[in-house]
Design a protein around this motif. Sequence first.
Motif, PDB file in Angstrom:
ATOM      1  N   ALA A 293      69.508  28.890  25.075  1.00  0.00           N
ATOM      2  CA  ALA A 293      69.820  29.257  26.460  1.00  0.00           C
ATOM      3  C   ALA A 293      68.909  30.358  26.963  1.00  0.00           C
ATOM      4  CB  ALA A 293      71.273  29.705  26.567  1.00  0.00           C
ATOM      5  N   ASN A 294      68.404  31.173  26.050  1.00  0.00           N
ATOM      6  CA  ASN A 294      67.519  32.274  26.432  1.00  0.00           C
ATOM      7  C   ASN A 294      66.048  31.889  26.404  1.00  0.00           C
ATOM      8  OD1 ASN A 294      69.587  34.184  26.859  1.00  0.00           O
ATOM      9  ND2 ASN A 294      69.751  34.580  24.664  1.00  0.00           N
ATOM     10  N   SER A 295      65.763  30.611  26.115  1.00  0.00           N
ATOM     11  CA  SER A 295      64.371  30.150  26.104  1.00  0.00           C
ATOM     12  C   SER A 295      63.864  29.957  27.532  1.00  0.00           C
ATOM     13  CB  SER A 295      64.248  28.844  25.309  1.00  0.00           C
ATOM     14  OG  SER A 295      65.032  27.827  25.910  1.00  0.00           O
ATOM     15  N   SER A 296      62.595  29.630  27.664  1.00  0.00           N
ATOM     16  CA  SER A 296      61.969  29.514  28.984  1.00  0.00           C
ATOM     17  C   SER A 296      62.591  28.390  29.803  1.00  0.00           C
ATOM     18  CB  SER A 296      60.470  29.255  28.833  1.00  0.00           C
ATOM     19  OG  SER A 296      59.862  30.300  28.116  1.00  0.00           O
ATOM     20  N   SER A 297      62.692  28.623  31.100  1.00  0.00           N
ATOM     21  CA  SER A 297      63.196  27.587  32.011  1.00  0.00           C
ATOM     22  C   SER A 297      62.188  26.446  32.093  1.00  0.00           C
ATOM     23  CB  SER A 297      63.415  28.174  33.403  1.00  0.00           C
ATOM     24  OG  SER A 297      64.357  29.222  33.365  1.00  0.00           O
ATOM     25  N   LEU A 298      62.676  25.274  32.410  1.00  0.00           N
ATOM     26  CA  LEU A 298      61.798  24.110  32.563  1.00  0.00           C
ATOM     27  C   LEU A 298      61.107  24.139  33.921  1.00  0.00           C
ATOM     28  CD1 LEU A 298      64.276  21.438  31.153  1.00  0.00           C
ATOM     29  CD2 LEU A 298      62.223  22.297  30.000  1.00  0.00           C
ATOM     30  N   SER A 299      59.861  23.715  33.958  1.00  0.00           N
ATOM     31  CA  SER A 299      59.121  23.646  35.217  1.00  0.00           C
ATOM     32  C   SER A 299      59.556  22.409  36.000  1.00  0.00           C
ATOM     33  CB  SER A 299      57.619  23.566  34.941  1.00  0.00           C
ATOM     34  OG  SER A 299      57.298  22.331  34.318  1.00  0.00           O
ATOM     35  N   HIS A 300      59.167  22.346  37.270  1.00  0.00           N
ATOM     36  CA  HIS A 300      59.490  21.167  38.088  1.00  0.00           C
ATOM     37  C   HIS A 300      58.890  19.905  37.474  1.00  0.00           C
ATOM     38  CE1 HIS A 300      61.489  23.302  41.262  1.00  0.00           C
ATOM     39  NE2 HIS A 300      60.450  24.117  41.444  1.00  0.00           N
ATOM     40  N   ASP A 301      57.671  20.011  36.960  1.00  0.00           N
ATOM     41  CA  ASP A 301      57.021  18.848  36.347  1.00  0.00           C
ATOM     42  C   ASP A 301      57.779  18.401  35.101  1.00  0.00           C
ATOM     43  OD1 ASP A 301      55.066  18.840  38.276  1.00  0.00           O
ATOM     44  OD2 ASP A 301      53.567  19.892  37.058  1.00  0.00           O
ATOM     45  N   GLU A 302      58.227  19.369  34.308  1.00  0.00           N
ATOM     46  CA  GLU A 302      58.978  19.015  33.099  1.00  0.00           C
ATOM     47  C   GLU A 302      60.307  18.362  33.454  1.00  0.00           C
ATOM     48  OE1 GLU A 302      57.507  22.330  29.840  1.00  0.00           O
ATOM     49  OE2 GLU A 302      58.885  22.952  31.430  1.00  0.00           O
ATOM     50  N   LEU A 303      60.948  18.866  34.481  1.00  0.00           N
ATOM     51  CA  LEU A 303      62.206  18.257  34.923  1.00  0.00           C
ATOM     52  C   LEU A 303      61.975  16.830  35.407  1.00  0.00           C
ATOM     53  CD1 LEU A 303      63.756  21.286  36.842  1.00  0.00           C
ATOM     54  CD2 LEU A 303      64.611  20.291  34.710  1.00  0.00           C
ATOM     55  N   ASP A 304      60.890  16.611  36.109  1.00  0.00           N
ATOM     56  CA  ASP A 304      60.562  15.265  36.587  1.00  0.00           C
ATOM     57  C   ASP A 304      60.362  14.302  35.416  1.00  0.00           C
ATOM     58  OD1 ASP A 304      60.741  15.930  39.238  1.00  0.00           O
ATOM     59  OD2 ASP A 304      58.583  16.283  39.500  1.00  0.00           O
ATOM     60  N   VAL A 305      59.672  14.770  34.377  1.00  0.00           N
ATOM     61  CA  VAL A 305      59.451  13.937  33.193  1.00  0.00           C
ATOM     62  C   VAL A 305      60.782  13.542  32.566  1.00  0.00           C
ATOM     63  CG1 VAL A 305      58.583  13.947  30.810  1.00  0.00           C
ATOM     64  CG2 VAL A 305      57.152  14.827  32.653  1.00  0.00           C
ATOM     65  N   LEU A 306      61.676  14.515  32.431  1.00  0.00           N
ATOM     66  CA  LEU A 306      62.982  14.251  31.818  1.00  0.00           C
ATOM     67  C   LEU A 306      63.802  13.264  32.648  1.00  0.00           C
ATOM     68  CD1 LEU A 306      63.854  17.876  30.653  1.00  0.00           C
ATOM     69  CD2 LEU A 306      63.398  15.907  29.172  1.00  0.00           C
ATOM     70  N   LYS A 307      63.716  13.391  33.969  1.00  0.00           N
ATOM     71  CA  LYS A 307      64.477  12.479  34.834  1.00  0.00           C
ATOM     72  C   LYS A 307      63.921  11.065  34.777  1.00  0.00           C
ATOM     73  CE  LYS A 307      66.153  16.028  37.996  1.00  0.00           C
ATOM     74  NZ  LYS A 307      66.014  16.662  39.314  1.00  0.00           N
ATOM     75  N   LYS A 308      62.609  10.938  34.599  1.00  0.00           N
ATOM     76  CA  LYS A 308      61.998   9.609  34.508  1.00  0.00           C
ATOM     77  C   LYS A 308      62.335   8.935  33.184  1.00  0.00           C
ATOM     78  CE  LYS A 308      58.183  10.574  37.666  1.00  0.00           C
ATOM     79  NZ  LYS A 308      56.749  10.937  37.782  1.00  0.00           N
ATOM     80  N   LEU A 309      62.474   9.733  32.133  1.00  0.00           N
ATOM     81  CA  LEU A 309      62.761   9.169  30.816  1.00  0.00           C
ATOM     82  C   LEU A 309      64.224   8.765  30.647  1.00  0.00           C
ATOM     83  CD1 LEU A 309      60.714  11.582  28.501  1.00  0.00           C
ATOM     84  CD2 LEU A 309      60.309   9.135  28.828  1.00  0.00           C
ATOM     85  N   THR A 310      65.124   9.422  31.377  1.00  0.00           N
ATOM     86  CA  THR A 310      66.557   9.195  31.191  1.00  0.00           C
ATOM     87  C   THR A 310      67.164   8.461  32.387  1.00  0.00           C
ATOM     88  OG1 THR A 310      67.004  11.398  32.087  1.00  0.00           O
ATOM     89  CG2 THR A 310      66.797  11.205  29.693  1.00  0.00           C
ATOM     90  N   LYS A 311      68.411   8.059  32.242  1.00  0.00           N
ATOM     91  CA  LYS A 311      69.088   7.278  33.275  1.00  0.00           C
ATOM     92  C   LYS A 311      69.926   8.169  34.193  1.00  0.00           C
ATOM     93  CE  LYS A 311      69.664   3.323  30.141  1.00  0.00           C
ATOM     94  NZ  LYS A 311      70.635   2.372  29.541  1.00  0.00           N
ATOM     95  N   ALA A 312      69.816   7.920  35.471  1.00  0.00           N
ATOM     96  CA  ALA A 312      70.660   8.628  36.452  1.00  0.00           C
ATOM     97  C   ALA A 312      71.891   7.770  36.707  1.00  0.00           C
ATOM     98  CB  ALA A 312      69.891   8.870  37.738  1.00  0.00           C
ATOM     99  N   SER A 313      72.797   7.763  35.767  1.00  0.00           N
ATOM    100  CA  SER A 313      73.962   6.884  35.843  1.00  0.00           C
ATOM    101  C   SER A 313      75.002   7.410  36.828  1.00  0.00           C
ATOM    102  CB  SER A 313      74.599   6.743  34.462  1.00  0.00           C
ATOM    103  OG  SER A 313      73.652   6.274  33.530  1.00  0.00           O
ATOM    104  N   LYS A 314      75.914   6.529  37.203  1.00  0.00           N
ATOM    105  CA  LYS A 314      77.049   6.906  38.046  1.00  0.00           C
ATOM    106  C   LYS A 314      78.335   6.447  37.369  1.00  0.00           C
ATOM    107  CE  LYS A 314      75.061   7.037  42.713  1.00  0.00           C
ATOM    108  NZ  LYS A 314      75.220   6.533  44.098  1.00  0.00           N
ATOM    109  N   TYR A 315      79.394   7.188  37.636  1.00  0.00           N
ATOM    110  CA  TYR A 315      80.696   6.799  37.127  1.00  0.00           C
ATOM    111  C   TYR A 315      81.149   5.590  37.955  1.00  0.00           C
ATOM    112  CZ  TYR A 315      85.127   7.641  34.740  1.00  0.00           C
ATOM    113  OH  TYR A 315      86.240   7.546  33.937  1.00  0.00           O
TER     114      TYR A 315
END
Length: 303
Positions: free
Chosen positions: A275-297
């Motif tokens: 939790a105390n590690s570096s925050s993710l950059s916008h580019d890193e967040l974009d990569v994570l969102k592209k790799l994973t599913k944006a599911s809905k309930y």
Amino acid sequence: MKKRRLGNSDLLVSEIGLGCMSLGTDKKKASEIVKSALDEGINYFDTADLYDFGVNEEIVGENLKPFRDQVYIATKVGNRWTENKDSWSWDPSGDYIKLAVKDSLRRLGTDYIDLYQLHGGTIEDNLDETIGAFEDLKKEGLIRYYGISSIRPNVIKEFVKKSELDSVMMQYSLLDRRPEEWMSLLEDKQISIIARGPLAKGLLSEKMLEKATEEGYLDYSYNELKDLLPQLKDKFSGEKMNATALQYVLSNQCVASAVAGASSVQQLRENCQAANSSSLSHDELDVLKKLTKASKYTSHREY
């Protein structure tokens, strides 16, 4: 440990909270974990009257009593054990909530609960009665604030519309992005998300596939996990998996605290370090969102 405001309340909660269900009933071991959490700067402790038939509340209360004015205790209500304690029934009635809170206060050894949460909810519940009970307890000073623990869309919508709740606890991780659907609404109302399960049952830890089962996880098959998890590790090789996972959850300002369980002091310290590690950059967040599913309930909703 950094802190964030919980909803419209005056509670500044640690970005990592301790999910107390995993403490177990070994009092010595539990005490060591709670003490280590305090040492790490954790001030948010989340339990429920359901856990270990209330023993969990007793252990949490006993260990936090010397630090009561420095910590925030959250517990939950609504699941009612049968007399034989072999199953439980759902009871969100006002009478039961007002009865159960007194039992929780006694077990916790405190005069007030910082955050009292409805442990579930259905659209068939008498929500006005439930909300009225929480408001009454607030006026009496037995609870400071209240919230719900639910990911059901129609329940969330009704509570947001009818109540003055400060939080919604939802399972949220890179492998379960369903809460993202609600972030704009909750942010607009200044209602916080308390994220449980941020490490997806250990799949987003260094153990990765060791924690996987043949059934997979939610809408990820085992083969999909086998492909995805190494990719996440490779693309963020400078960070441990739990750091990437926790920083993803905490990148959303709607999240007040990521509540992770810990069955050992080492596991707790690893999560706090992440939790105390570096925050993710916008580019890193974009990569994570592209790799994973944006599911809905998909159930418990009108559309």
